[in-house]
Design an enzyme around this catalytic site. Structure first.
Site, PDB file in Angstrom:
ATOM      1  NE  ARG A 168      -3.094   2.758   2.621  1.00 47.28           N
ATOM      2  CZ  ARG A 168      -3.426   3.456   3.687  1.00 47.28           C
ATOM      3  NH1 ARG A 168      -3.314   2.919   4.891  1.00 47.28           N
ATOM      4  NH2 ARG A 168      -3.878   4.675   3.581  1.00 47.28           N
TER       5      ARG A 168
ATOM      6  CG  HIS B 229      -1.575   8.882   3.304  1.00 43.43           C
ATOM      7  ND1 HIS B 229      -1.714   7.524   3.499  1.00 43.43           N
ATOM      8  CD2 HIS B 229      -1.210   9.389   4.505  1.00 43.43           C
ATOM      9  CE1 HIS B 229      -1.428   7.228   4.763  1.00 43.43           C
ATOM     10  NE2 HIS B 229      -1.119   8.339   5.394  1.00 43.43           N
TER      11      HIS B 229
ATOM     12  CG  ASN C 244      -4.638   7.470   5.524  1.00 40.52           C
ATOM     13  OD1 ASN C 244      -4.776   6.278   5.775  1.00 40.52           O
ATOM     14  ND2 ASN C 244      -3.999   8.295   6.340  1.00 40.52           N
ATOM     15  CD  GLU C 245      -5.241   7.614   9.774  1.00 38.33           C
ATOM     16  OE1 GLU C 245      -4.782   8.727  10.075  1.00 38.33           O
ATOM     17  OE2 GLU C 245      -4.811   6.560  10.264  1.00 38.33           O
TER      18      GLU C 245
ATOM     19  CG  ASN D 282      -5.537   3.351   8.555  1.00 40.79           C
ATOM     20  OD1 ASN D 282      -5.594   2.417   7.765  1.00 40.79           O
ATOM     21  ND2 ASN D 282      -5.121   4.557   8.212  1.00 40.79           N
TER      22      ASN D 282
ATOM     23  CE1 TYR E 248      -0.397   2.720  13.567  1.00 42.18           C
ATOM     24  CE2 TYR E 248      -2.442   3.648  12.741  1.00 42.18           C
ATOM     25  CZ  TYR E 248      -1.138   3.248  12.528  1.00 42.18           C
ATOM     26  OH  TYR E 248      -0.582   3.361  11.280  1.00 42.18           O
TER      27      TYR E 248
END
Ligand SMILES: *[C@@H]1O[C@H](CO)[C@@H](O)[C@H](O)[C@H]1NC(C)=O
Ligand SMILES: *[C@@H]1O[C@H](CO)[C@@H](O)[C@H](O)[C@H]1NC(C)=O
Ligand SMILES: *[C@@H]1O[C@H](CO)[C@@H](O)[C@H](O)[C@H]1NC(C)=O
Ligand SMILES: *[C@@H]1O[C@H](CO)[C@@H](O)[C@H](O)[C@H]1NC(C)=O
Ligand SMILES: *[C@@H]1O[C@H](CO)[C@@H](O)[C@H](O)[C@H]1NC(C)=O
Ligand SMILES: *[C@@H]1O[C@H](CO)[C@@H](O)[C@H](O)[C@H]1NC(C)=O
Ligand SMILES: *[C@@H]1O[C@H](CO)[C@@H](O)[C@H](O)[C@H]1NC(C)=O
Length: 494
Positions: free
Chosen positions: A99, A144, A188-189, A329, A331
């Site tokens: 990725r 991103h 992304n996010e 994603n 964590y």
């Protein structure tokens, strides 16, 4: 058989403290294993080969104090020049896929959809061709965080015109690279993109207009995502058979006590439901708790209408269902409690009436910035399955932060425990997890955390102009686990 199993089980127990039952630690046959990076964090060559200025070039050059070590991504890992070596690292790890993200201003230097920079196209062509030659599947993130600076000065994602600029950029990427890209990620996010950049001051452009700009950003982001999805779905998917989705970041939110379940759920809705619901829920739109909380607080603050923009019914229908999988994603986890704030200051944080923190008893990561909570990963996966119609979940990032140990056993232990939690979610809870991505291939420019906080499987020496990459213990571990497609106890291999 019995003794082999027992030894295996005890070996696991010794290293990874576990739940109540043992399950199967072999990945399903079609499960995909990979690693991730992003353009601004690794490429460098910020002003080479026709690339235009992006928001992170501008931000780090003009506000160096906002990055803790006053660094930037001008050179970073120098992957612009070292991509062949990086693909050797991927081969060595034995990944199924890689990725990475495209730098928008390498392709359109001004950000506006005209005057393609073919040197930029060529750079990504070389990467895609080399990946294909090595049977490494490509997963490409369109956005991103490195927004063209011109578009940032027009308000970035808070400007509704962003949607058309983004869609034309996406079209160019599909057109040039679509034949070799199996998985596309639109954004992304969204939470970090909007709340840290426009609402807060952690990421470029650090606008700090909380409770206003963050919601405008999210609104346009969802529309741009849907536009790119439909473009791919109708025009490119029939030809190339790829898949496209968004990647959201989600921490598990555990209620502090039984009385805090509603607050925990409200926080989940604010932290990721806000961007998941319009795409993944059967009704589309923002969830009711988000709409009602923001509207109520807006009126108390004297606004005549909610600070959260509304979608029309047509927009709801346009956004709903725009996914081929769910990119996730993950964590860490938090505890949460109700917190009936009475402040009338306009702020995202005053809208959700809750508070969240790390439990002191949870193991700290190697940097003190997060906690190791593998059971939270599993609970999150189950919550996503139950809340959003059992989607296929592609874990697009998971990783551990430290200050750069070469013998990074904290990271190895983290990966072992999180992969076991993921396999429990698959085999015990029947969550459809289809892939896993370790963040990150190598140490890189970690945004406002500069080069101080590390996530890499490979160490990169940023004081050496050659930027050599050296495998850490975690690289050997991931190679073993990916190569044998089984999670093992790390004391067997180090
Ligand atoms: C574990 O999963 C793998 C892959 O799906 C499968 O081949 C294997 O038979 C399973 N083993 C057990 C003990 O269930
Ligand atoms: C690119 O930026 C570097 C500083 O990072 C500077 O030394 C160099 O002259 C610039 N190159 C061009 C072509 O502008
Ligand atoms: C890639 O896969 C093809 C088909 O399975 C195989 O023939 C080829 O040897 C593989 N190439 C590499 C570099 O592994
Ligand atoms: C969390 O729960 C603990 C134990 O029930 C309690 O002592 C503490 O006050 C709670 N914290 C908050 C912020 O509600
Ligand atoms: C994607 O395209 C397929 C085939 O045309 C169609 O059935 C599906 O509804 C489209 N998805 C969305 C979300 O519009
Ligand atoms: C990093 O590179 C510098 C410059 O070449 C060198 O002095 C230093 O020893 C290297 N550090 C490590 C940990 O390899
Ligand atoms: C897979 O396991 C075997 C046996 O333990 C080991 O020798 C081999 O190195 C492992 N594969 C990889 C790619 O590490």
């Amino acid at each position: 058989m019995f003794s082999v199993f027992t030894v295996y089980f005890l070996a696991h127990l010794a290293v990874f403290p576990r739940g109540c039952w043992a399950t199967n630690y072999t990945f399903p046959d079609d499960f995909l294993l990979g690693v991730a990076t992003s353009s601004y964090q690794i490429e460098g060559a910020w002003n080479e080969s026709g690339k235009g200025e992006n928001s992170w070039d501008h931000f780090t050059h003009n506000n160096p104090d906002t990055v803790i070590d006053r660094t930037n991504g001008d050179i970073a890992c120098d992957s612009y020049h070292k991509y062949e070596e990086d693909i050797e690292l991927l081969k060595n790890l034995g990944v199924d896929f890689y990725r990475f993200s495209l730098s928008w201003t390498r392709i359109f230097p001004t950000g506006y959809p005209h005057n393609i920079n073919y040197e930029g196209i060529n750079y990504y062509n070389k990467i895609l061709n080399l990946l294909a030659a090595n049977n490494i599947t490509a997963m490409v993130t369109l956005f991103h965080w490195d927004l063209p600076q011109n578009l940032m000065e027009l308000g970035g994602l808070t400007n509704s015109r962003f949607v058309t600029y983004y869609t034309e950029y996406a079209r160019t990427a599909f057109e040039h690279f679509g034949d070799r890209v199996k998985y596309w990620l639109t954004f992304n996010e969204p939470y970090q993109t909007c709340m840290f950049s426009y609402g807060g001051t952690r990421l470029a452009p650090a606008l700090g207009m909380s409770g206003i700009a963050d919601y405008l950003c999210g609104h346009n982001l969802l529309k741009a995502h849907a536009a790119a999805y439909h473009l791919y779905n109708t025009t490119y998917k029939p030809k190339y058979k790829g898949k496209i989705a968004i990647s959201i970041s989600a921490a598990w939110i555990e209620p502090n006590s039984t009385g805090d379940e509603a607050a925990a759920e409200r926080l989940r809705q604010f932290l990721y439901g806000m961007h998941l619901n319009p795409i993944f829920s059967s009704n589309g739109d923002y969830s009711n708790v988000v709409k009602e909380s923001i509207a109520t607080q807006s009126f108390l603050e004297g606004y005549k209408r909610s600070r959260l923009p509304e979608f029309t019914q047509d927009e709801i229908n346009y956004i709903k269902g725009t996914y081929d999988f769910m990119g996730l994603n993950h964590y860490t986890s938090h505890l949460a409690a109700n917190s009936p704030s009475t402040s009338l200051q306009t702020s995202y944080d005053n809208d959700y009436k809750a508070t969240y923190w790390f439990d002191d008893s949870w193991t700290m990561d190697g940097s003190g910035s997060a906690r190791v909570v593998p059971w939270g990963f599993r609970k999150l996966l189950v919550w996503l399955k139950n809340s959003y119609n059992d989607p296929e979940i592609f874990v697009t990032e998971n990783g551990y932060c430290d200050f750069g140990d070469m013998d990074d056993r904290g990271r190895v232990s983290y990966y072992g425990q999180y992969l076991e939690a993921l396999l429990d979610a698959i085999y015990v809870d029947n969550v459809k997890v289809i892939a896993y991505t370790a963040w990150s291939l190598m140490d890189n420019f970690e945004w406002n955390l500069g080069y101080v906080f590390k996530y890499g499987l490979y160490y990169v020496n940023f004081t050496d102009p050659e930027r050599p990459r050296i495998p850490k213990s975690s690289a050997y571990f991931i190679k073993y686990v990916y190569g044998n497609r089984t999670v093992v106890s790390y004391d067997k291999i180090l």
